[in-house]
Design an enzyme around this catalytic site. Structure first.
Site: not given
Ligand code: PGA
Length: 258
Positions: A110, A177
């Site tokens: 992430h 993302e």
């Protein structure tokens, strides 16, 4: 599918026909708020093709697993894990202990971890390996920064982030993302998402699904779910309130039934 968990859990074999709605709670949900989330959940059944998961902080995982109850409508995921199997690594959490808690998914790479923990490709690769060994499905996150998009380097950056997967032979879920869209209220446009997803899917072998994340909210979730090449959503802020999150799950279910 041998070795992958969730045999006794919900049936999560990653594919591009299902829809995945994942809530990344980061460090934003208190114990009390987590209890209310599950107490107020109105989703009673596992819907074929819809996979819902919540990623609470490490300290909340055991309780989350209990709160999900026997129905197991929600899968439980972790936000990170150590790249080491076990040993003298103070403060780290092994994939094996996550597995013992009933965790079946784990975010890897992430952008908030990449930045704060200076994660290297070697470390990401080791994380994928320890997760695979434990039977936890990695959700591998990639995305470019604003400067990288503005300088026209999106494809180059994403390709280099995907390099890590070249030596990985297990199953996975991928999440695109864009860093500039995370927590900023800025969402990539439908054409940016479609173009970038098409690029990533072309690079990626296997049947692995690709989720979009970055300021997904009630107002844009339905449109994003309708974009070609989007197999689900990784949602931060908008996953904290159960009524919002489950409405988005409802959109995913509608898109499956269309
Ligand atoms: P956001 O976070 O939905 O709050 O932008 C997404 C994520 O970081 O996974």
């Amino acid at each position: 599918m041998a070795g992958w968990l969730r045999k006794q859990d919900v049936n999560l074999s990653p594919n591009r026909q299902s829809k995945y709605i994942f809530g990344n709670w980061k460090m934003s949900q208190s114990f009390e708020a987590m209890r209310s989330f599950f107490a107020d959940s109105t989703r009673q059944n596992v819907d074929p093709g819809l996979e819902m998961a919540i990623f609470p902080s490490f300290t909340h995982l055991g309780e989350a697993r209990k709160l999900v109850g026997p129905q197991k409508v929600y899968a439980i995921g972790a936000q990170d894990c150590s790249d080491e199997k076990n040993g003298a690594f103070t403060g780290e959490v092994s994939a094996q202990s996550l597995k013992e808690l009933g965790v079946c998914l784990c975010l890897v790479g992430h952008s908030e971890r990449r930045q704060r923990a200076n994660e290297t490709p070697q470390s990401l690769s080791k994380k994928l390996a320890v997760l695979q060994e434990c039977g936890i499905l990695p959700v591998f996150c990639i995305g470019e920064s604003r400067a990288e998009r503005e300088s026209g380097r999106v494809d180059e950056i994403l390709s280099s982030q995907l390099e890590v997967l070249k030596t990985y032979r297990g199953q996975l879920i991928l999440a695109y993302e864009p860093v500039w869209a995370i927590g900023t209220g800025l969402t990539a446009s439908a054409s940016q998402i479609q173009e970038t997803h098409a690029y990533i899917l072309k690079q990626l072998g296997g049947p692995w699904p690709l989720l979009y994340g970055g300021s997904v909210k009630l107002e844009n979730a339905q449109e994003i779910l309708g974009i070609e090449g989007v197999h689900g959503l990784l949602i931060g802020g908008a996953s904290l309130k159960v009524n919002v999150f489950e409405k988005i799950c409802g959109f995913a279910l509608e898109s499956l039934n269309r």
